[in-house]
Design an enzyme around this catalytic site. Sequence first.
Site, PDB file in Angstrom:
ATOM      1  N   GLU A 111      56.507  -3.772  19.852  1.00  0.00           N
ATOM      2  CA  GLU A 111      57.077  -3.725  20.776  1.00  0.00           C
ATOM      3  C   GLU A 111      56.601  -4.580  22.190  1.00  0.00           C
ATOM      4  OE1 GLU A 111      59.503  -0.100  19.086  1.00  0.00           O
ATOM      5  OE2 GLU A 111      58.046   0.509  20.346  1.00  0.00           O
ATOM      6  N   CYS A 204      48.311  -0.149  15.014  1.00  0.00           N
ATOM      7  CA  CYS A 204      46.855   0.148  15.404  1.00  0.00           C
ATOM      8  C   CYS A 204      45.854   1.211  13.827  1.00  0.00           C
ATOM      9  CB  CYS A 204      46.984   1.035  16.038  1.00  0.00           C
ATOM     10  SG  CYS A 204      45.301   1.381  17.426  1.00  0.00           S
ATOM     11  N   CYS A 208      44.585   6.838  17.409  1.00  0.00           N
ATOM     12  CA  CYS A 208      44.357   8.528  18.147  1.00  0.00           C
ATOM     13  C   CYS A 208      45.066   9.368  18.025  1.00  0.00           C
ATOM     14  CB  CYS A 208      44.700   7.673  19.510  1.00  0.00           C
ATOM     15  SG  CYS A 208      43.073   6.742  20.285  1.00  0.00           S
ATOM     16  N   CYS A 211      48.965   9.583  19.850  1.00  0.00           N
ATOM     17  CA  CYS A 211      49.927   8.540  19.797  1.00  0.00           C
ATOM     18  C   CYS A 211      50.368   8.302  18.937  1.00  0.00           C
ATOM     19  CB  CYS A 211      48.531   7.148  19.861  1.00  0.00           C
ATOM     20  SG  CYS A 211      49.694   5.827  20.659  1.00  0.00           S
ATOM     21  N   GLU A 256      44.538  -2.095  19.660  1.00  0.00           N
ATOM     22  CA  GLU A 256      43.366  -2.056  19.865  1.00  0.00           C
ATOM     23  C   GLU A 256      42.972  -3.596  20.530  1.00  0.00           C
ATOM     24  OE1 GLU A 256      40.683  -1.585  22.332  1.00  0.00           O
ATOM     25  OE2 GLU A 256      40.531   0.526  21.772  1.00  0.00           O
ATOM     26  N   SER A 285      43.676  -2.370  28.913  1.00  0.00           N
ATOM     27  CA  SER A 285      42.611  -0.611  28.111  1.00  0.00           C
ATOM     28  C   SER A 285      42.033  -0.393  26.851  1.00  0.00           C
ATOM     29  CB  SER A 285      43.834   0.286  28.225  1.00  0.00           C
ATOM     30  OG  SER A 285      43.732   1.556  27.543  1.00  0.00           O
ATOM     31  N   LEU A 309      39.514   7.200  28.974  1.00  0.00           N
ATOM     32  CA  LEU A 309      38.748   8.559  28.245  1.00  0.00           C
ATOM     33  C   LEU A 309      39.261   9.763  27.688  1.00  0.00           C
ATOM     34  CD1 LEU A 309      36.189   9.327  29.327  1.00  0.00           C
ATOM     35  CD2 LEU A 309      36.275  10.012  31.155  1.00  0.00           C
ATOM     36  N   ASN A 384      53.756  11.905  26.575  1.00  0.00           N
ATOM     37  CA  ASN A 384      54.746  11.516  26.357  1.00  0.00           C
ATOM     38  C   ASN A 384      55.053  12.236  25.273  1.00  0.00           C
ATOM     39  OD1 ASN A 384      55.115  10.417  28.961  1.00  0.00           O
ATOM     40  ND2 ASN A 384      53.685   8.934  27.915  1.00  0.00           N
ATOM     41  N   CYS A 427      53.721   5.380  27.122  1.00  0.00           N
ATOM     42  CA  CYS A 427      52.270   5.204  27.181  1.00  0.00           C
ATOM     43  C   CYS A 427      52.392   6.213  26.327  1.00  0.00           C
ATOM     44  CB  CYS A 427      51.319   5.803  28.298  1.00  0.00           C
ATOM     45  SG  CYS A 427      49.678   5.892  27.471  1.00  0.00           S
TER      46      CYS A 427
END
Length: 448
Positions: A111, A204, A208, A211, A256, A285, A309, A384, A427
């Site tokens: 995406e 990914c 995380c 996410c 990543e 990022s 972070l 989000n 995000c």
Amino acid sequence: MAEIEIRTGVDAEAAVAMPAARSLFGMELAELVSLMEGMGEKSYRAKQVFEGLYKQRVTSVEDMTTLASSLRARLVDAGWRVGVPEMVQTAVSVDGTERYLMRMADGETVETVWMPDGDGGERGDGSDAAAEEVGEVESPEEAVAGVKQIPSGDDNQKGKGNGVGGSGGFWSRRGDGRARSNFGTLAEAGFRRATICISSQVGCAVNCQFCLTAKLGIRRNLTAGEIAGQVAAVLNRHKIQIGKDRINLVFMGMGEPFLNYAQFMQSVRVLVEGIGIPESRMTVSTSGILPGIEAFAKETVRPKLALSLNASNDVVRERIMPVTRKWKIAQLLAAVAKIPLRTREWVTFEYVLLGGVNDQPEHAREVLDLLAGMRAKVNLIVWNPGPGIDYHQPSPADVSVFQKMLIEGGIATYIRRPRGRDIYAACGQLKRTISEGGAAEKLVVIGA
């Protein structure tokens, strides 16, 4: 608490295979010279192909009309194609954001997001893009509530009332002395700039916990052409004129980038040298891949850096970002400190605020201690939401206090505007939202 799987490592780049495809897009000039010479052609033909791919942004070899028809036919017969990803689905937000499903030659999808007037992420980083953001502010209450910065309906397209020109459109406030003929497509629509959010991997590996993309796991790396090709596809869709329209790029989509380092950096060179977007208008990022940061510090052509972070100490960060088990915060900050920053350049630290997890005054004080003495700015991102993720948004009051404490402590701190939440384009929300069904694939409207 159940053990959280860590799906990352320094060997991830080598472990994920890339597709075999004869795509021209993504090749650098030296590679094109070798290709042309290998076909018995003069080296200047490579420059013509380079111009066709990146300046003219052609979508087929047949469109490279500066090449002889016989050479075009030979390229096609040899299996060469331009290879820009195909935009197969589009979702449009009430705030003007667009999310695209991009399909690669092997059928894999990622995406990509288009944000007219951006999300304020560049504010304070010392770049030209940051200077353009001056005066665009937002309260924590707006950030939490997702208040639209650009109205819905026809006003999105005409620039009425969207903060860039009122009833007179962009032109009534341009005020910088440029002739109208020097403005591009964006200004005609009433926008000062646009930001494209780009994916670097299919899925990914970093996992995380807050996410949606992490739920996909990792499928494969994207090639340089597939990364840069997302940009070309979006530029073509909006008929963008490089040199007139102001375009910012953020490598903050799926994946990543530093676990696909070589292909990511080649895509940057193609975008700079080929398409013509300055690296000062790009931000990458990373979740904190130490070898990638160390290599990045040595690059002569590189985007600005944003380090995710997201926590003020290793204990909290390890819980929400398992990659912390491999590289601690102190190691990452030491590596970031060695990056030779350009004049006026600042490093961005992204901080996703999770209600009750990392959003309290003690966390703000720890962030100030971590970043003391660094040429740093902080982007606060109000989390989000996504289905199946057990977190909640912080209160507006907590967001306000957190930002105020960082600012009073001497750290420039901004709240990124949420863009496209209603279409899961914000995000942490990208997740290849399609239903599997061959020709019957349809967009899945999550949360409808």
